[in-house]
Design an enzyme around this catalytic site. Sequence first.
Site: not given
Ligand SMILES: *Cc1c(COP(=O)(O)O)cnc(C)c1O
Length: 398
Positions: A66, A119, A191, A216
């Site tokens: 884990r 987000y 973020d 992404k």
């Molecule tokens: C897509 C996204 C997330 C979340 O990512 P996931 O892997 O889909 O949970 C968080 N912050 C931003 C800015 C995003 O574009």
Amino acid sequence: MTSPTLAPRKNACEVDTRLVHAGRDPSAFGGLVNIPICRGSTILSTSLEEWIERKQPGNPMASYGRFGTATTRAFEAAISELEGGRAAIVYPSGLAACTNALLCLTRPGDHVLITDSVYGPTRQFAERVLTRMGIEIEFFDPLIGGEIRHLMRPRTRVIFLESPGSMTFEVQDVSAIAHEARLRDAFVVMDNTWASPIFFKPLQHGADISIQAATKYIVGHSDALLGVATANARAWDLLREGAHDFGQTAGPDDINLALRGLRSLAIRLRQHHHNGLRLAEALASHRGVARVLHPGLATDPGHALWKRDFSGASGLFGLVLKPLSHAQKSCFFSRLELFGIGLSWGGYESLALPVDTPPRKLRKFHPEESIVRIHAGLENVDDLIEDITHALDHVLAI
Ligand SMILES: *Cc1c(COP(=O)(O)O)cnc(C)c1O
């Protein structure tokens, strides 16, 4: 396996070079170029002494799957090196990285400041879960800069940033905000998915934790979900303890896809930058377009800050169309041939997403405006320009 970081000489290398080498250690795996996909839950010890050794805190090869395997460690080491942090921890999604970073730093009675352009699912988590835990949340204008000092209280524990903002693309003055946070002993979490660590490094601008939805650009091929958070020395113990307390873990197969994506991240982002900017410039002068939300455009309100802090732009930006009927909007989307309609972004393919009016407490978006979020993929940019231009021309003719 020893800690898979680079030899000191290579630390001076440019980011393209570092991406190719970061986290790899062929000598630990019989010369294999890539870190294998190491699957496992039980990790055996051959003696009591080895077992005790494995359980020591901070042991990179921990006592249980884990906490990760060699595949996990390689990815975390590579990301931490790119972000310039103390260490990084991987999560099963980008959202999990955001929510865990918030949870690991806060206690009941704390006050958390969150950018109004955050987000959507992170916003929802704050509104539903943090408040339920007795944490007070307050959204602030993304353009606030150093004036955030007026919102700070004795129990302000975290300032959560995202720049440029989701859907509306406002650029934040990260260093000015981080400066105020530091004066009052608050943590700054950012973020950083839009820029990736290639185009912006939050920790160098005073943030304590930088988050990537690796789903992404890092994975880059729309075939895995993953998140990663990198902390500085100040936040690392809290971040790691939080992830362990919540049982956060990610599978080695997805991490392997992220490691693979990492090798081509810089070269892909260069093309996303180029395609996004060219497309934004071409569309800005179209008669069907009211505004383009892209901080790389000289006319964008966030351009000066973006130029000061970022070394490039990703392929994600907003298109604000002049008011259209539902039939016209529908026609626009069905005319597009190269842009798929869908969530997420950061893969090699282009996307166009109809955006509902984003929930904003401050600076409301005009409801007549229809926003389309564009992700410029890796196709030839002239083809992309032609595709959207044709669709818009057609819509305006009906
Ligand atoms: C897509 C996204 C997330 C979340 O990512 P996931 O892997 O889909 O949970 C968080 N912050 C931003 C800015 C995003 O574009």
